[in-house]
Write an enzyme that holds these catalytic residues in place. Structure first.
Site, PDB file in Angstrom:
ATOM      1  N   SER A 221       0.720  -1.054   0.221  1.00 36.19           N
ATOM      2  CA  SER A 221      -0.082  -0.221  -0.569  1.00 36.19           C
ATOM      3  C   SER A 221       1.322   1.533   0.019  1.00 36.19           C
ATOM      4  CB  SER A 221      -1.083  -0.228   0.952  1.00 36.19           C
ATOM      5  OG  SER A 221      -1.898   1.056   1.260  1.00 36.19           O
TER       6      SER A 221
ATOM      7  N   ASP B  62      11.028   4.739  -9.810  1.00 31.28           N
ATOM      8  CA  ASP B  62      10.293   5.404 -10.732  1.00 31.28           C
ATOM      9  C   ASP B  62      10.899   6.624 -10.801  1.00 31.28           C
ATOM     10  OD1 ASP B  62       9.659   3.243 -11.149  1.00 31.28           O
ATOM     11  OD2 ASP B  62       6.777   4.495 -11.359  1.00 31.28           O
TER      12      ASP B  62
ATOM     13  N   LYS C 212      -0.449  -4.276  -3.358  1.00 38.70           N
ATOM     14  CA  LYS C 212      -1.884  -3.074  -3.622  1.00 38.70           C
ATOM     15  C   LYS C 212      -1.551  -2.016  -4.260  1.00 38.70           C
ATOM     16  CE  LYS C 212      -5.553  -2.207   1.004  1.00 38.70           C
ATOM     17  NZ  LYS C 212      -4.978  -1.074   0.603  1.00 38.70           N
TER      18      LYS C 212
END
Length: 425
Positions: free
Chosen positions: A310, A321, A335
């Site tokens: 999460s 990223d 999740k």
């Protein structure tokens, strides 16, 4: 919390609209019955749930089914609501009784009264298992270990029991005992009696580690509650004042929590770039980005594992990223859903999935997780042993941490090398 009060006002008004449409006598009966809570919960899901098709369920018919019976008790109504929610096939959209909801709010606020254990269901046996005893807790002091199976709680078998139901049994008044039947490594079950206590739950643990000729700031974040960002800010500032050369951020076994805290913490590490994109049921997207308030640009490595979920995945995904950090460890949980927390009129609560999220590169990690840049696996027994001794985390006895240090050392080595332009001169 202001956000909770706002949510209460919104959900109460939704329920009022529905009830007010009824005849006066019917309206009074509904307001005084367990059906008021059911209708309030139904309205919230009808308006906010991420899937407008409700998993191909006729949600209008569900309302009729919920409001037709005459319930003899709140518990009977609660059971009917839980059964209705199961049709959505979404484990994160869930109803909580007043007791469960109070405990959930305490957790997100950083407050805990209990014995101090993070629980999960063993994936193979569906048996209740200790993921980790919390530091400075009755469970850790009594010798509870990661991987211990909980077979009974005060004589009640746990087979088939949800984590939430087990936690409800374990919680109670500070100073009162709870007896558990545990099993460890296929040995004979044994009884352990713990005394509940009020536990101050620090979610950020930090230390300076000397690694070769460098100082490393080690920070472990155990969950995202209301105090996570402020604790993280203090840790980064303190470690920088001690002249560290880089950081290891440990998100292993972090189940997630509040989205706003994940964003705030990401902004402490990322000076520019996107953090996360959320998409609601209507396809409306919200892009959240860094805001130029990063506290440090020192080299960073992030540790994750299969229990990093999460909000942990939002943070790790953004750092990966945006090329801010190297991610080390094993595949994360997967999740990629956002829930809203909704207080209901009788003190119960409803968590509702309202959006999906994507990492800055556009990756949907739901059921997939984040793949580390460098995979460093550890056996189940090694992990159980490590997490049973929190003092070993972030040391040479922690193989994943050791690999994180190797990554930092490679970056320091590159920083010490002259650039190509310098060589040509």
């Amino acid at each position: 919390m202001p956000s909770s009060r706002k949510a209460l006002l919104l959900t109460s008004s939704l329920a009022f609209v529905s009830i007010a449409a009824l005849a006066p006598i019917a309206r009074a009966a509904l307001q005084d019955s367990p059906k008021a809570t059911l209708d309030q919960a139904w309205q919230i899901i009808n308006r906010e749930y991420v899937d407008p098709d409700f998993n191909q369920v006729d949600w209008e018919q569900v309302r009729q089914t919920l409001l037709s019976p005459n319930y003899s008790s709140q518990e009977e109504a609660y059971a009917a609501l839980r059964e209705a929610l199961q049709q959505l096939n979404d484990p994160y959209t869930r109803f909580m009784s007043p007791t469960e909801f109070q405990a959930f709010q305490n957790q997100t606020r950083g407050e805990l009264v209990g014995v101090g254990m993070r629980l999960a269901l063993d994936g193979d046996t569906e048996t209740l298992m200790v993921v980790q005893p919390i530091e400075n807790s009755p469970a850790l002091e009594a010798g509870v270990q990661a991987g211990d199976l909980i077979l009974q709680i005060d004589g009640t078998p746990t087979q088939g029991m949800t984590v939430e139901a087990a936690a409800d049994l374990i919680r109670g008044e500070a100073g009162t005992p709870v007896q558990m039947l545990l099993q460890r490594n296929d040995t004979a079950p044994f009884v352990m009696t713990l005394t509940r206590a009020k536990i101050d739950v620090p979610v950020v643990h930090s230390a300076v580690r000397r690694e070769g000729g460098h100082s490393v700031g080690y920070i472990r974040l155990s969950q995202f509650n209301a105090h996570s960002a402020e604790q993280m800010q203090r840790a980064i500032t303190s470690l920088q004042s001690q002249q560290v050369d880089g950081f290891v951020l440990d998100l292993r076994n972090n189940p997630g929590g509040r989205l706003d805290q994940a964003v705030a913490i990401a902004r402490m590490w990322i000076s520019e770039g996107d953090i996360v994109r959320t998409v609601d049921r209507n396809g409306s997207a919200r892009q959240i980005a860094a805001d130029g308030t990063a506290l440090t640009e020192l080299p960073l490595t992030v540790l994750v594992n299969g229990n990093s979920a999460s909000a942990s995945e939002i943070l790790a995904g953004a750092l990966q990223d945006d090329h801010r950090a190297t991610v080390v460890g094993t595949q994360t949980f997967g999740k990629a859903l956002v829930q809203s927390v909704n207080p209901l009129g009788d003190g119960s609560g409803l968590n509702v999935t309202i959006a999906r999220y994507f990492t800055p590169s556009g990756l949907d990690i739901n059921h997939l997780g984040i793949a580390p840049d460098i995979v460093v696996d550890a056996s189940e027994d090694e992990q159980k042993e490590l997490w049973s001794h929190p003092e070993r985390l972030g040391t040479g006895e922690d193989v994943q941490y050791s690999q994180a240090i190797e990554q930092l050392q490679s970056q320091w080595g590159n920083q010490n090398q002259p650039s190509t332009a310098q060589v040509s001169r």
